[in-house]
Each structure stands twice: as structure tokens, then as C-alpha cells.
Design an enzyme around this catalytic site. Structure first.
Site: not given
Length: 293
Positions: A28, A140
Site C-alpha cells: 500500500h 498485515e
């Protein structure tokens, strides 16, 4: 170069094309937690950065990657975009791989509405782009850090109408724990399961938008049979909004994809016994023996 030199070792792999996929793995863009965490690592423990959004710089990084995938032709080849169901990854996914600015007259729904998350970014259309699907397996590393905890799915759906959330099993985030961080072994196992899931997909070229720790631990599973230069390239840490392309091979036949480019030959049929028939027969016998053993 002499034939004897070229034939000395066999350090390459040969695999049927329909057992291979091209993966474009993306981290990201910069989030507000990245900025705070670089100044003070303890900031990752702050609920101020719960499911944080992209910064203005992060959106700039997204725009630059978007230009790159169009310039290189990647954008036209991608058949599916898989994203972690956190705000910063979904913003990155739709910003990079989405259809551009949304207008009210569009027949397709927006991938993202105006001002989703922090900031006032314009809406993004789902027209002329591949399908998007969220998957918890590429989140994550979970636990302790509020920036890695997601919102309820019913909060995301109106913000990202063009993303498919059907794979998410619970509305509430039950995977994130406030008092325990996912171990390296656990995140690597999750990464293995995710890669195996990708192998079951029918799409041949897939983009994945994920996170630093997940990508590091997942890619760490691969490359041990490669030259050190390739291994180093595979295991290198990701920068914000970095894209790297890989080919993954389904060596265990996990998927069931059919060969779309192969042609069976012998049409119309006729005598075609090869001159080296005994060699061919020997190889066939050996393969059958290894399959049953």
C-alpha cells in the site's frame, strides 16, 4: 559458447503454462501510521491510527504507480485484483487498478465513493477495470497495533461499493487481538494458505495489494532453490506503493486450470509413430511409475 558448457548443468525449470500464474504484488501507499511510526515506533500502539488512511503523499504514490501500470501494459492484462480489507490497502487497490474518476452518469457503481477514509479524494469508477475482491488472508501481521485492525465490513461496503467482500466471514474483526501479535510462523502459514488459494483461481494474471510484513514473510517461503541474486530480489523489503511481478508455479497441481493454449494435434488423424518410439515409450513408462510410487 560450446555445447558441452551449455549442457553441463540444468539450473532452469520447465512447467506447463496452465499451471503458472503471474502475480503483481503491491504494498500500500504511505499511511498516516507510517509517518508517525518512523518518528516514534510506539506510535503503532496508538488508536489514533486505527485502520489508518493514505496520506496525501500516499495518494501521490498511488497516482504514479497507476501511470506505470498503464505505460507498461500491466493494467490491460490483469484479470483480478485481490486486496487486504483495510482502508489503506483498499484505497491503494482502487486508486492504482480502478477505472479512474467516477461521474454520476456512469452505468457502473463506484469502486470507492468520494472522501472514503481520511481526506477528500474523488470517487473512483468500477468501469473498464477487473473485478476486486477482499481477502483476510493477505492482511498485515495482526494484533497489538490498532493500525492493523479493520473496521466492520458493513462500514466498508458503502465506502467501496465495487469491492466484493463475500470472502470475509465475519462483520466484526475477530482475528485481531489487543494483547498478542501474530508470530512469524503464523503469518507465514497464512501467506502459504493465501498463495495456495491464488493457485485455485481461474485467473492467470492477478494483482495483490497487501502490507510490508505480510509480503516479507510470505515471500520468505520462496527462493531457497534459486541463485542468491534471485533469492535476494525475492526477499527484499517493500517500499510504500512498490510493485513487483512474479511467476508462481503450481507444482503440486493444487489448481484445476485447463490448458487453453495447447493444441492436441493429429487433426485429422494419421500414422504418426515417432522414429524414436522406444525412447518416448520409456519416458512414458517412467512417468507412470513415478506417479504411482
Amino acid at each position: 559458447m560450446e555445447l558441452s558448457v551449455m549442457a553441463g548443468t540444468l539450473d532452469t525449470g520447465l512447467y506447463p503454462l496452465h499451471h503458472c500464474k503471474t502475480l503483481h504484488l503491491v504494498r500500500h501507499g504511505q499511511g498516516y501510521h507510517n509517518v508517525a511510526g518512523e518518528k516514534d515506533h510506539d506510535a503503532y500502539m496508538s488508536y489514533e491510527f486505527f485502520d489508518t488512511s493514505l496520506t496525501p503523499l500516499g495518494w501521490c504514490q498511488v497516482d504514479n504507480l497507476r501511470k506505470h501500470i498503464r505505460k507498461t501494459g500491466i493494467a490491460s492484462r490483469i484479470e483480478l485484483v485481490v486486496t487486504s480489507p483495510l482502508m489503506r490497502t483498499m484505497q491503494t487497490a482502487v486508486g492504482v487498478f480502478g477505472g479512474g474518476g467516477y461521474i454520476d452518469s456512469d452505468a457502473s457503481p463506484p469502486l470507492m465513493v468520494t472522501s472514503a477514509g481520511k481526506g477528500d479524494h474523488a470517487a473512483i469508477t468500477s468501469a473498464n477495470c477487473p473485478p476486486f475482491i477482499a481477502n483476510e488472508w493477505c492482511r498485515e501481521q495482526m494484533g497489538l497495533h490498532p493500525c492493523d485492525k479493520r473496521k466492520n465490513i458493513d462500514e466498508y461496503r458503502p465506502l467501496f461499493p465495487g469491492i466484493d467482500f463475500s470472502l470475509i466471514e465475519t462483520n466484526e474483526d475477530l482475528l485481531w487481538k489487543p494483547d498478542a501479535r501474530e508470530t512469524r510462523i503464523e503469518i507465514a502459514a497464512r501467506g502459504r494458505a493465501f498463495m495456495n488459494w491464488l493457485l485455485t483461481r481461474k485467473e492467470k494474471e492477478i494483482a495483490v495489494v497487501s502490507h510490508s510484513s505480510f509480503l516479507i514473510h510470505t515471500l520468505g517461503l520462496f527462493g531457497n532453490d534459486c541463485h542468491s541474486l534471485l533469492r535476494k530480489e525475492i526477499h527484499k523489503a517493500y517500499a510504500n506503493c512498490e510493485l513487483r511481478s512474479f511467476v508462481i508455479v503450481d507444482r503440486c497441481a493444487i489448481g484445476t486450470n485447463l490448458p487453453l493454449t495447447n493444441f492436441s494435434g493429429g487433426i485429422p488423424r494419421g500414422p504418426d509413430v515417432p522414429s524414436d518410439y522406444e525412447d518416448v515409450k520409456s519416458l512414458d513408462t517412467r512417468d507412470k511409475t513415478s506417479t504411482t510410487s
